[in-house]
Design a protein around this motif. Structure first.
Motif, PDB file in Angstrom:
ATOM      1  N   PHE A 216       0.813  -1.226   0.000  1.00 44.09           N
ATOM      2  CA  PHE A 216       0.000   0.000   0.000  1.00 44.09           C
ATOM      3  C   PHE A 216       0.846   1.276   0.000  1.00 44.09           C
ATOM      4  CE2 PHE A 216      -2.570  -3.186   2.357  1.00 44.09           C
ATOM      5  CZ  PHE A 216      -3.626  -3.296   1.451  1.00 44.09           C
ATOM      6  N   LEU A 217       2.055   1.172   0.568  1.00 48.69           N
ATOM      7  CA  LEU A 217       2.889   2.377   0.716  1.00 48.69           C
ATOM      8  C   LEU A 217       3.537   2.769  -0.607  1.00 48.69           C
ATOM      9  CD1 LEU A 217       4.641   1.493   4.082  1.00 48.69           C
ATOM     10  CD2 LEU A 217       2.659   2.943   3.779  1.00 48.69           C
ATOM     11  N   PRO A 218       3.610   4.072  -0.902  1.00 49.09           N
ATOM     12  CA  PRO A 218       4.219   4.512  -2.173  1.00 49.09           C
ATOM     13  C   PRO A 218       5.734   4.353  -2.171  1.00 49.09           C
ATOM     14  CG  PRO A 218       3.604   6.408  -0.853  1.00 49.09           C
ATOM     15  CD  PRO A 218       3.149   5.209  -0.095  1.00 49.09           C
ATOM     16  N   LYS A 219       6.267   4.076  -3.341  1.00 48.13           N
ATOM     17  CA  LYS A 219       7.732   3.949  -3.487  1.00 48.13           C
ATOM     18  C   LYS A 219       8.209   5.085  -4.379  1.00 48.13           C
ATOM     19  CE  LYS A 219       7.723  -1.044  -2.858  1.00 48.13           C
ATOM     20  NZ  LYS A 219       7.859  -2.362  -3.527  1.00 48.13           N
ATOM     21  N   PHE A 220       8.967   5.971  -3.789  1.00 47.43           N
ATOM     22  CA  PHE A 220       9.459   7.146  -4.518  1.00 47.43           C
ATOM     23  C   PHE A 220      10.875   6.886  -5.032  1.00 47.43           C
ATOM     24  CE2 PHE A 220       6.552   8.711  -1.193  1.00 47.43           C
ATOM     25  CZ  PHE A 220       5.587   9.286  -2.014  1.00 47.43           C
ATOM     26  N   LYS A 221      11.062   7.148  -6.313  1.00 46.91           N
ATOM     27  CA  LYS A 221      12.384   6.966  -6.925  1.00 46.91           C
ATOM     28  C   LYS A 221      12.994   8.331  -7.206  1.00 46.91           C
ATOM     29  CE  LYS A 221      11.491   2.519  -9.134  1.00 46.91           C
ATOM     30  NZ  LYS A 221      11.357   1.811 -10.430  1.00 46.91           N
ATOM     31  N   ARG A 222      14.289   8.409  -7.056  1.00 49.92           N
ATOM     32  CA  ARG A 222      14.989   9.661  -7.339  1.00 49.92           C
ATOM     33  C   ARG A 222      15.146   9.838  -8.837  1.00 49.92           C
ATOM     34  NH1 ARG A 222      19.938  11.022  -3.206  1.00 49.92           N
ATOM     35  NH2 ARG A 222      18.698  11.247  -1.333  1.00 49.92           N
ATOM     36  N   LYS A 223      14.896  11.040  -9.292  1.00 47.40           N
ATOM     37  CA  LYS A 223      15.061  11.358 -10.714  1.00 47.40           C
ATOM     38  C   LYS A 223      16.093  12.458 -10.851  1.00 47.40           C
ATOM     39  CE  LYS A 223      10.363  10.114 -12.086  1.00 47.40           C
ATOM     40  NZ  LYS A 223       9.081  10.631 -12.611  1.00 47.40           N
ATOM     41  N   ASN A 224      17.206  12.145 -11.474  1.00 46.43           N
ATOM     42  CA  ASN A 224      18.246  13.146 -11.713  1.00 46.43           C
ATOM     43  C   ASN A 224      17.983  13.810 -13.065  1.00 46.43           C
ATOM     44  OD1 ASN A 224      19.536  12.480  -9.313  1.00 46.43           O
ATOM     45  ND2 ASN A 224      20.770  10.903 -10.278  1.00 46.43           N
ATOM     46  N   LEU A 225      17.250  14.911 -13.014  1.00 48.84           N
ATOM     47  CA  LEU A 225      16.869  15.617 -14.239  1.00 48.84           C
ATOM     48  C   LEU A 225      17.920  16.618 -14.694  1.00 48.84           C
ATOM     49  CD1 LEU A 225      13.154  16.304 -13.310  1.00 48.84           C
ATOM     50  CD2 LEU A 225      13.980  14.544 -14.840  1.00 48.84           C
ATOM     51  N   LYS A 226      18.869  16.902 -13.838  1.00 50.69           N
ATOM     52  CA  LYS A 226      19.887  17.898 -14.175  1.00 50.69           C
ATOM     53  C   LYS A 226      20.841  17.337 -15.227  1.00 50.69           C
ATOM     54  CE  LYS A 226      20.083  20.730 -10.029  1.00 50.69           C
ATOM     55  NZ  LYS A 226      20.920  21.177  -8.908  1.00 50.69           N
ATOM     56  N   LYS A 227      21.020  18.109 -16.279  1.00 49.57           N
ATOM     57  CA  LYS A 227      21.970  17.711 -17.317  1.00 49.57           C
ATOM     58  C   LYS A 227      23.368  18.171 -16.943  1.00 49.57           C
ATOM     59  CE  LYS A 227      18.683  17.749 -21.139  1.00 49.57           C
ATOM     60  NZ  LYS A 227      18.335  18.392 -22.420  1.00 49.57           N
ATOM     61  N   ARG A 228      24.336  17.436 -17.423  1.00 50.53           N
ATOM     62  CA  ARG A 228      25.729  17.778 -17.130  1.00 50.53           C
ATOM     63  C   ARG A 228      26.093  19.076 -17.844  1.00 50.53           C
ATOM     64  NH1 ARG A 228      30.458  16.947 -19.631  1.00 50.53           N
ATOM     65  NH2 ARG A 228      32.322  16.811 -18.352  1.00 50.53           N
ATOM     66  N   LYS A 229      26.665  19.977 -17.099  1.00 50.09           N
ATOM     67  CA  LYS A 229      27.056  21.264 -17.668  1.00 50.09           C
ATOM     68  C   LYS A 229      28.244  21.079 -18.605  1.00 50.09           C
ATOM     69  CE  LYS A 229      25.387  24.294 -14.006  1.00 50.09           C
ATOM     70  NZ  LYS A 229      25.788  25.254 -12.959  1.00 50.09           N
ATOM     71  N   GLU A 230      28.097  21.623 -19.808  1.00 48.13           N
ATOM     72  CA  GLU A 230      29.179  21.529 -20.790  1.00 48.13           C
ATOM     73  C   GLU A 230      30.189  22.643 -20.551  1.00 48.13           C
ATOM     74  OE1 GLU A 230      27.597  21.549 -24.704  1.00 48.13           O
ATOM     75  OE2 GLU A 230      26.595  19.613 -24.473  1.00 48.13           O
ATOM     76  N   PRO A 231      31.479  22.334 -20.672  1.00 49.83           N
ATOM     77  CA  PRO A 231      32.492  23.378 -20.440  1.00 49.83           C
ATOM     78  C   PRO A 231      32.482  24.421 -21.559  1.00 49.83           C
ATOM     79  CG  PRO A 231      33.528  21.352 -21.184  1.00 49.83           C
ATOM     80  CD  PRO A 231      32.083  21.031 -20.977  1.00 49.83           C
ATOM     81  N   LYS A 232      32.877  25.641 -21.217  1.00 55.04           N
ATOM     82  CA  LYS A 232      32.913  26.720 -22.208  1.00 55.04           C
ATOM     83  C   LYS A 232      33.974  26.451 -23.276  1.00 55.04           C
ATOM     84  CE  LYS A 232      31.058  30.401 -19.317  1.00 55.04           C
ATOM     85  NZ  LYS A 232      31.369  31.668 -18.649  1.00 55.04           N
ATOM     86  N   LYS A 233      35.146  26.020 -22.812  1.00 53.32           N
ATOM     87  CA  LYS A 233      36.253  25.707 -23.734  1.00 53.32           C
ATOM     88  C   LYS A 233      36.356  24.193 -23.881  1.00 53.32           C
ATOM     89  CE  LYS A 233      39.001  29.797 -22.701  1.00 53.32           C
ATOM     90  NZ  LYS A 233      40.285  30.285 -22.117  1.00 53.32           N
ATOM     91  N   LYS A 234      36.078  23.732 -25.054  1.00 50.94           N
ATOM     92  CA  LYS A 234      36.178  22.293 -25.328  1.00 50.94           C
ATOM     93  C   LYS A 234      37.559  21.969 -25.881  1.00 50.94           C
ATOM     94  CE  LYS A 234      31.292  21.393 -26.164  1.00 50.94           C
ATOM     95  NZ  LYS A 234      30.286  20.922 -27.134  1.00 50.94           N
ATOM     96  N   ASN A 235      38.234  21.069 -25.218  1.00 51.49           N
ATOM     97  CA  ASN A 235      39.574  20.655 -25.667  1.00 51.49           C
ATOM     98  C   ASN A 235      39.450  19.525 -26.681  1.00 51.49           C
ATOM     99  OD1 ASN A 235      40.774  22.462 -23.868  1.00 51.49           O
ATOM    100  ND2 ASN A 235      40.714  20.981 -22.198  1.00 51.49           N
ATOM    101  N   THR A 236      39.704  19.878 -27.928  1.00 49.36           N
ATOM    102  CA  THR A 236      39.642  18.863 -28.996  1.00 49.36           C
ATOM    103  C   THR A 236      41.008  18.180 -29.119  1.00 49.36           C
ATOM    104  OG1 THR A 236      40.142  20.623 -30.583  1.00 49.36           O
ATOM    105  CG2 THR A 236      37.819  20.000 -30.316  1.00 49.36           C
ATOM    106  N   LYS A 237      40.963  16.886 -29.167  1.00 48.82           N
ATOM    107  CA  LYS A 237      42.207  16.110 -29.269  1.00 48.82           C
ATOM    108  C   LYS A 237      42.762  16.187 -30.696  1.00 48.82           C
ATOM    109  CE  LYS A 237      41.792  12.713 -25.578  1.00 48.82           C
ATOM    110  NZ  LYS A 237      41.758  11.273 -25.261  1.00 48.82           N
ATOM    111  N   LYS A 238      44.046  16.464 -30.766  1.00 42.60           N
ATOM    112  CA  LYS A 238      44.715  16.519 -32.074  1.00 42.60           C
ATOM    113  C   LYS A 238      45.064  15.111 -32.530  1.00 42.60           C
ATOM    114  CE  LYS A 238      46.696  21.046 -31.154  1.00 42.60           C
ATOM    115  NZ  LYS A 238      47.959  21.762 -30.878  1.00 42.60           N
TER     116      LYS A 238
END
Length: 354
Positions: A216-238
């Motif tokens: 009868f008791l509710p089961k609450f699940k955690r939802k991680n809705l936050k997206k990973r923050k992308e860095p301003k400077k992306k280091n591209t591999k040469k």
């Protein structure tokens, strides 16, 4: 044969008998005492309600002393004290008074079926800002969450500083502690309140008392809705190359390439001075342009020409003047001369016919 479920249940309305002098006629062997400190802002309130505290503890033969110089409250047993647990209740009473609980609520601790719990929440969260937010979440908008929790657990709850003081039955205190600790662990109190409401309804049904309530008791699940923050400077591999990068040019190599290396010291100095002067002249020119911007007049809006009034709609002033002159000649309420003549002629014709 007796059913085991019946042995485990407590009959409705059953109460443990009160502890009386007949249970301990000789009293206590040793004198016990407890003391607690209180903050400065509680001094005025304690001073006012202290006679009531002494009266309430006097019924249980426990002495109470208030020291305003040291800022402490002390409770001690006497020769007449027969209940050994009375001093523990007196200790809890002064602790609750020190934690800003009003006397009307704190005095309930002296009853047999009432207990208290002081939950320390100050060290559960590292950041002060986060701690304040979570504590406010426990209170809810205009104290609504705390009020709902009080109604469901039948406990009085007081949130003060780094502690939460709860006062009520043992079963309610257990639930209060769980909700408070979960709130500090970033679990919203509404989930626990929902569970408590369902449990309250299930407890009313006598058939479900011996069954498990998990379904009868509710089961609450955690939802991680936050997206990973992308860095301003992306280091591209040469692309990988086995060869090392070319060696950077030194100052001498640059001077050799420009031909400056072969110049004399005096020529080098002159060239440097010319470069500095060119930079200075450029800066002066830019500064002058910025200053002159204030003297440049703004662009004016083009003038809209008004259209000439058409000749057809021109007012005839002469005709208006004539009308005004004719109106002046007339007598007020009288007909014009021509109309009068016509009327007179019509009257004469009628007379002749007769």
């Amino acid at each position: 044969a007796v059913d085991e479920s019946e042995l485990l249940t407590v009959p409705d309305g059953w109460k443990e008998p009160a502890f009386t002098r007949e249970d301990n006629p000789r009293g206590l062997l040793e004198e016990s005492s407890f003391a607690t400190l209180f903050p400065k802002y509680r001094e005025a309130y304690l001073k006012e309600c202290w006679p009531l505290v002494q009266k309430a503890l006097g019924e249980h033969y426990v002495n109470a002393a208030l020291d305003l110089i040291e800022g402490s409250m002390t409770v001690t047993t006497t020769k007449k004290t027969f209940d050994p647990y009375a001093i523990i209740r007196a200790r809890d009473l002064i602790k609750l008074l020190a934690r800003s609980v009003p006397f009307e609520q704190a005095v309930r601790i002296l009853q047999d079926d009432v207990a208290c719990d002081i939950i320390k929440i100050g060290s559960l969260v590292r950041k002060r800002e986060t701690f304040i937010k979570r504590r406010a979440r426990l209170l809810g908008p205009k104290g609504s969450t705390l009020k709902a929790l009080e109604l469901l657990t039948n406990c009085y709850i007081m949130v003060q500083g780094n502690t939460v003081s709860a006062l009520g039955p043992f079963s309610g205190l257990k639930e209060v502690r769980k909700v408070v600790l979960d709130t500090m662990k970033n679990i919203h109190p509404i989930y626990n309140i929902k569970t408590l409401m369902i449990k309250r309804e299930l407890a009313k049904d006598p058939e479900l008392r011996t069954q498990s309530w998990e379904r009868f008791l509710p089961k609450f699940k955690r939802k991680n809705l936050k997206k990973r923050k992308e860095p301003k400077k992306k280091n591209t591999k040469k692309e990988y190359t086995p060869f090392p990068p070319p060696q950077p040019e030194s100052q001498i190599d640059k001077e050799l390439a420009s031909g400056e290396y072969f110049l004399k010291e005096r020529q080098k100095k002159r060239k440097k001075m010319e470069e500095i002067k060119a930079k200075q002249a450029d800066a002066i020119k830019r500064r002058q342009e910025e200053r002159n911007k204030a003297f440049i007049p703004p662009k004016e809006k083009p003038v809209v020409k008004t259209k000439k009034a058409s000749t057809e709609k021109k007012i005839d002033i002469e005709a208006i003047k004539e009308k005004v002159k004719n109106a002046k000649k007339k007598k007020l309420g009288a007909l014009p001369e021509e109309e009068v003549k016509l009327k007179m002629a019509a009257d004469e014709k009628k007379k002749k016919k007769k």
